[in-house]
Design a protein around this motif. Structure first.
Motif, short mmCIF file in Angstrom:
data_model
loop_
_atom_site.label_atom_id
_atom_site.label_comp_id
_atom_site.label_asym_id
_atom_site.label_seq_id
_atom_site.Cartn_x
_atom_site.Cartn_y
_atom_site.Cartn_z
N LEU A 260 -29.27 -15.93 -3.27
CA LEU A 260 -29.36 -15.12 -2.04
C LEU A 260 -28.09 -15.22 -1.22
O LEU A 260 -27.51 -14.20 -0.82
CB LEU A 260 -30.56 -15.57 -1.21
CG LEU A 260 -30.72 -14.89 0.16
CD1 LEU A 260 -30.94 -13.39 0.00
CD2 LEU A 260 -31.85 -15.54 0.95
N TRP A 261 -27.61 -16.44 -0.94
CA TRP A 261 -26.39 -16.61 -0.15
C TRP A 261 -25.19 -15.99 -0.86
O TRP A 261 -24.34 -15.35 -0.23
CB TRP A 261 -26.11 -18.09 0.13
CG TRP A 261 -27.20 -18.90 0.75
CD1 TRP A 261 -27.48 -20.22 0.53
CD2 TRP A 261 -28.15 -18.48 1.75
NE1 TRP A 261 -28.54 -20.65 1.29
CE2 TRP A 261 -28.97 -19.60 2.05
CE3 TRP A 261 -28.40 -17.28 2.41
CZ2 TRP A 261 -30.01 -19.55 2.97
CZ3 TRP A 261 -29.44 -17.21 3.32
CH2 TRP A 261 -30.23 -18.34 3.60
N GLY A 262 -25.10 -16.17 -2.20
CA GLY A 262 -23.98 -15.60 -2.95
C GLY A 262 -23.98 -14.08 -2.91
O GLY A 262 -22.92 -13.46 -2.81
N TYR A 263 -25.17 -13.50 -2.98
CA TYR A 263 -25.28 -12.03 -2.91
C TYR A 263 -24.91 -11.52 -1.52
O TYR A 263 -24.17 -10.55 -1.38
CB TYR A 263 -26.70 -11.61 -3.28
CG TYR A 263 -26.98 -10.14 -3.04
CD1 TYR A 263 -26.47 -9.17 -3.91
CD2 TYR A 263 -27.72 -9.72 -1.94
CE1 TYR A 263 -26.71 -7.82 -3.69
CE2 TYR A 263 -27.96 -8.38 -1.71
CZ TYR A 263 -27.44 -7.43 -2.58
OH TYR A 263 -27.67 -6.10 -2.35
N LEU A 264 -25.44 -12.16 -0.49
CA LEU A 264 -25.19 -11.71 0.88
C LEU A 264 -23.73 -11.87 1.29
O LEU A 264 -23.17 -11.01 1.98
CB LEU A 264 -26.09 -12.47 1.85
CG LEU A 264 -27.60 -12.19 1.75
CD1 LEU A 264 -28.37 -13.10 2.71
CD2 LEU A 264 -27.90 -10.73 2.04
N ALA A 265 -23.10 -12.99 0.90
CA ALA A 265 -21.75 -13.28 1.37
C ALA A 265 -20.66 -12.75 0.46
O ALA A 265 -19.61 -12.31 0.94
CB ALA A 265 -21.58 -14.80 1.55
#
Length: 304
Positions: A260-265
């Protein structure tokens, strides 16, 4: 397990899931050695500040040397391995490989600490290896030298975590215990001292680095203070409360947060090989960390 323990596990998973993102941002600019050192250094400073604010006394009670060694095994070496892997693998890939920690913990316990592995757990270990092979070889040209190197680095890190969990029990918990904040603080001292010579060597002989990058420093501070200083207080508290193997189940929850963090950032995406392999690894870890029917029945009889 109490409700508070579940909450701390989820919080720890969210924090450590973000650590793979921060390491990926920082390692690509500052290098693996420098990023690993700065992480433990700011982790040390963050813990020192927390201890100062809380007015906590730091008493190692004869366990200072063991705390330092735990820092090398549980922070210095694995952080360096993950920083290496971050240069080649998306955050989600490193996180799901991090989920093999309970598998490594089971093998370590069997090999060095007299723990017994049931047929169920051996099946989990073998299934975990299959999952890793699927992640590495299936999908969009993922089978290349850098990917293999990243996977090996992650597995070396999880091996260190597996050893550290049992050493914490043997050196700290079975000898009267120690305040989790003190263990975390001592471990970051050990990791910092271990990585310091490599950091000096890297900055003096390595390629030139643009140190004036605000986004990278924000990632360094976040991974050092939040993902290390604060997270390790949670981690050692959980080991003291629920034991090493149960604490290692936090790795179940880390990959979804990391993806999730990798996709968002960073807009990172995953392929079919990752999804299939991740599901296989999760099933394998579940087989390792959950008790079989016979074990559960025995515990039920004991508590009656």
């Amino acid at each position: 397990m109490r409700t508070a323990d579940y909450i701390r596990l989820i919080l720890l998973a969210a924090i450590w899931g973000a650590s793979f993102l921060f390491m990926r941002i920082a390692a690509s600019e500052f290098g693996a050695i420098n990023t690993a050192f700065l992480r433990v250094f700011f982790g040390f400073l963050g813990l020192a500040f927390i201890l100062l604010i809380l007015k906590s006394s730091v008493k190692f009670e004869g366990k200072f040397k063991h705390s330092l060694i735990l820092g090398v095994i549980n922070s210095g070496l694995p952080f360096f391995m993950y920083c290496l892997a971050a240069r080649w693998l998306p955050a989600g890939y490193s996180a799901i490989l991090n989920a093999t920690t309970p598998l490594m913990g089971a093998l370590t316990g069997f090999a060095f600490f007299g723990e017994k592995l049931s047929t169920r757990k051996w099946g989990g270990v073998i299934l975990g290896l299959i999952g890793i092979m699927v992640i590495t070889t299936v999908g969009e040209s993922r089978s290349n030298d850098e990917t293999i190197a990243g996977v090996v680095a992650c597995l070396m890190a999880t091996g260190c975590y597996g050893v550290a969990g049992f050493l914490t029990r043997s050196w700290i918990l079975n000898k009267g215990g120690l305040d989790p904040k003190t263990v975390a603080f001592g471990s970051q001292i050990g990791a910092t001292l271990f990585l310091l010579p490599f950091f000096i060597w890297s900055t003096t002989t390595g390629p030139s680095i643009d140190w004036l990058q605000g986004e990278v420093w924000a990632s360094i501070l976040a991974v050092g203070i939040i993902c290390t200083a604060f997270a390790y207080i949670l981690y050692f508290r959980l080991i003291a409360d629920i034991g090493p193997l149960r604490t290692l189940t936090v790795t179940f929850l880390i990959p979804p947060f990391a993806v999730l963090w990798g996709y968002l950032a960073l807009g990172e995406t995953i392929n079919e090989g990752f999804i299939i392999g991740a599901l296989i690894v999760c099933v394998s870890v579940w087989l390792v960390v959950t008790p079989g029917k016979n074990t559960a029945a025995m515990k039920s009889e004991v508590t009656k």
